[in-house]
Enzyme design. Structure first.
Site, PDB file in Angstrom:
ATOM      1  N   PHE A 310       0.813  -1.154  -0.024  1.00 30.30           N
ATOM      2  CA  PHE A 310      -0.145  -0.040   0.053  1.00 30.30           C
ATOM      3  C   PHE A 310       0.711   1.284  -0.144  1.00 30.30           C
ATOM      4  O   PHE A 310       2.005   1.242   0.600  1.00 30.30           O
ATOM      5  CB  PHE A 310      -0.817   0.291   1.102  1.00 30.30           C
ATOM      6  CG  PHE A 310      -1.874  -1.124   1.416  1.00 30.30           C
ATOM      7  CD1 PHE A 310      -2.979  -0.987   0.694  1.00 30.30           C
ATOM      8  CD2 PHE A 310      -1.364  -2.070   2.095  1.00 30.30           C
ATOM      9  CE1 PHE A 310      -4.007  -2.192   1.063  1.00 30.30           C
ATOM     10  CE2 PHE A 310      -2.359  -3.206   2.339  1.00 30.30           C
ATOM     11  CZ  PHE A 310      -3.483  -3.107   1.536  1.00 30.30           C
ATOM     12  N   ASP A 311       0.471   2.281  -1.123  1.00 32.88           N
ATOM     13  CA  ASP A 311       0.698   3.336  -0.539  1.00 32.88           C
ATOM     14  C   ASP A 311       0.043   3.925   0.708  1.00 32.88           C
ATOM     15  O   ASP A 311      -0.897   3.683   0.998  1.00 32.88           O
ATOM     16  CB  ASP A 311       0.651   4.553  -1.873  1.00 32.88           C
ATOM     17  CG  ASP A 311       1.137   5.963  -1.704  1.00 32.88           C
ATOM     18  OD1 ASP A 311       2.154   6.183  -1.008  1.00 32.88           O
ATOM     19  OD2 ASP A 311       0.286   6.712  -2.184  1.00 32.88           O
TER      20      ASP A 311
END
Length: 616
Positions: A310-311
């Protein structure tokens, strides 16, 4: 002639069915062999005509299709005067083809519903200021349009006047109407539930979010997965193999009827249709729920993924950070804040937006030039001053010293989950700012659902400081957290996980993380329906709706399992039919074809269950 015959294939099927009924009545009720045989022969010839034409077209492109098997079987049955079998085989094959196409059309209902929702007209403001209804093709970017209660919003645009509630279910999957007022964004194809607004057109026609969605779903439904490509290759050698087996059976037994029956029972129709119909149904369900799968191959990869990266900003967090602390080190606070505001006004980064919102009351000055330092920040010239805004990396690069006191306060802010923005003027630190972004509501529960669906590793990668990233990891129960990462660092980390044998999904905003989105087996964009989000990923969660992610994974797994079930059903039926033919006396050509066509309907109906799939 050929075109007309194929065009009226359904009528031929109906006439063939009536002739078979006539033949059965003549045989069993009136015991009239002449009428019954005549009816069966005419039905056979009528029925085999479109089938043989399709076989001929396939042979022209060097493909030995199922139609070839049926054509040879029917001609053989006529040759041995088994008229009833030949008539029933052709009817069942044509009727099965009709049901197959009709059911496939139903599984494509998502795209059909989307195209029917496409607006055809709009109320456009003319030169005199009045509004007139015009064809949608006459609307151009910059036009002012009027949308009233109950009407479809014709373009992507922004509200200029008025307010109301808009149903965006067909774009985002969100069932509740959303309030729209001045400067809010609206999408083409959504419905004005209540209110009246005027909008300025930003994107029209195929360039609108709605147009791109239709295009993507159409492309996805027409694309082929690796499994489908394998089955295409399989059927190319399978059909000749069945012909060869039929010929060998005839050579060894001299039993023409048995050899012809082998051809009929060996038809792999359910195998050919089973995989694509599952993928079409799954993609349709996704489109209905605000999830765009860009092709069936994506579904297979996503279903088998074990690691999700995930960003942070705008993905796990809301992407609407707010300034929480400002510590000054300069002598002219008002001027320093004005210089900072001037630099950040040039950027649309979430941290910059937070600073601009906080300092809105100060004066914006003209900027002479701007240098963006990737992974570091921005250096700009404002009113003769060199203004550097960014993180510790930028300060180090620009040889701007940070005292022990600054580092102590900086570390304290990091530990409490703040992103750090440092500002220097003329190579002297004048400000330390802490900015905090809230975690999206419900994300923790959604991540737990991903784990329950088989995802082993949930990892956050961020350009933000390690302290803030660790805070997010602890709050959400993530497996790992890595901060201070440049886009190329994220891509390198992703490749390393792939090299270790993991199937990796990357979820980001579709802009800064485009290298990782492109490298991952599955790139997922959180995108509010923007052009970049739609074009840079494999899956798009419309309106940045994170809570659609568990549904997307569950749907991908359900679709993949459904596809394998259909393959098992198709292969199993063929094996059972051939074994029954060898070891029993009840199996016949017409019974075999009936079971064969029934298996096609079974795999289609099995796939149609995906249309109503909901994550439990």
């Amino acid at each position: 002639m050929k075109h007309n015959i194929l065009k009226h294939k359904n009528k031929i099927t109906s006439i063939s069915g009536l002739l078979i009924a006539l033949g059965l009545i003549a045989h069993f009720i009136f015991a009239n062999t002449t009428i019954s045989n005549s009816a069966f022969i005419i039905a056979s010839i009528l029925g085999v005509t479109p089938i043989s034409l399709q076989a001929y077209q396939a042979m022209k492109v060097k493909v030995v299709s199922i139609d070839v098997l049926v054509t040879i079987a029917v001609i053989g049955a006529l040759f041995i005067q088994n008229y009833e079998e030949s008539a029933i085989v052709t009817f069942l094959f044509l009727f099965g083809s009709y049901l197959e196409q009709r059911t496939l059309n139903q599984t494509r209902s998502a795209i059909k519903e989307l195209t029917e929702m496409a607006p055809e007209t709009a109320f456009k403001q003319l030169t005199g200021g009045q509004f007139a209804e015009v064809d949608i093709d006459e609307v151009e970017e910059g036009d002012i349009l009027l949308v009233k209660t109950g009407a479809k919003i014709p373009v992507d645009g922004r509200v200029t006047t008025g307010k109301g509630y808009v149903n965006e279910a067909n774009i985002t999957g969100e069932s509740l109407p959303l309030k729209k007022e001045k400067d809010d964004e609206v999408f083409a194809g959504t419905i004005m539930d209540n209110g009246t607004i005027q909008i300025v057109a930003d994107r029209v026609g195929e360039d609108s979010t709605f147009g791109k969605i239709i295009e993507l779903v159409e492309e996805a439904q027409d694309s082929k997965s690796e499994a489908e490509r394998f089955i295409d290759r399989f059927s190319r050698w399978y059909t000749p193999a069945v012909l060869t087996i039929g010929l060998l059976v005839w050579v060894l037994t001299k039993d023409t009827e048995l050899a012809i029956t082998v051809l009929v029972l060996g038809c792999p129709g359910a195998l050919v249709i089973g995989v694509p119909v599952s993928n079409v149904a799954g993609i349709g369900n996704g489109a209905k729920n605000g999830i765009l799968f860009k092709g069936s191959e994506v579904i297979s990869h996503f279903a088998n993924a074990d690691t999700v990266l995930f960003d942070k900003t705008g993905t796990l967090t809301e992407g609407k950070p707010e300034v929480s602390d400002i510590i000054y080190y300069g002598n002219n606070q008002e001027e320093d804040l004005s210089l900072l505001l001037s630099v950040e006004s040039e950027s649309d980064h979430p941290l910059a937006v937070a600073i601009v919102n906080k300092l809105a009351q100060y004066k914006v000055r003209p900027i002479e030039n701007t240098q963006v330092v990737k992974g570091g920040g921005v250096i700009a010239h404002v009113d003769g001053h060199v203004v550097s805004v960014g993180n510790k990396t930028l300060m180090k690069q620009e040889s701007i010293p940070l005292s022990d006191d600054v580092l102590k306060k900086l570390n304290k802010l990091e530990r409490t989950g703040n992103s750090i923005v440092l500002t220097a003027v003329d190579h002297k630190l004048i400000m330390l700012m802490g900015i905090r972004d809230k975690v999206r509501p419900g994300v923790k529960q959604d991540l737990q659902k991903l784990k329950s669906l088989g995802i082993k590793n949930l990892i956050v990668l961020s350009g933000d400081n390690q302290g803030t990233v660790n805070s997010v990891k602890k709050e959400l129960g993530l497996t790992e957290a890595h901060g201070d990462m440049l886009p190329e660092d994220k891509q390198a980390f992703l490749k390393k996980r792939q090299d270790s044998g993991e199937i990796v999904v990357f979820i980001g905003d579709g802009v800064n993380d485009s290298p990782s989105l492109a490298t991952a087996e599955v790139g997922i964009a959180m995108g509010n329906g923007t052009d970049v989000a739609i074009e840079s990923s494999d899956i798009v969660l419309m309106n940045s709706n994170f809570n659609r992610l568990p549904h997307a994974l569950g749907l991908a797994k359900g679709t993949y399992a459904n596809m394998r079930q259909n393959i098992l059903i198709a292969v199993g039926v063929v094996i059972i039919l051939l074994v029954s033919l060898i070891f029993s006396e009840w199996m016949s050509m017409s019974i075999g074809m009936l079971v064969h066509e029934a298996s096609i309907l079974v795999v289609i109906l099995n796939a149609m269950r995906l249309r109503g799939y909901q994550l439990r």
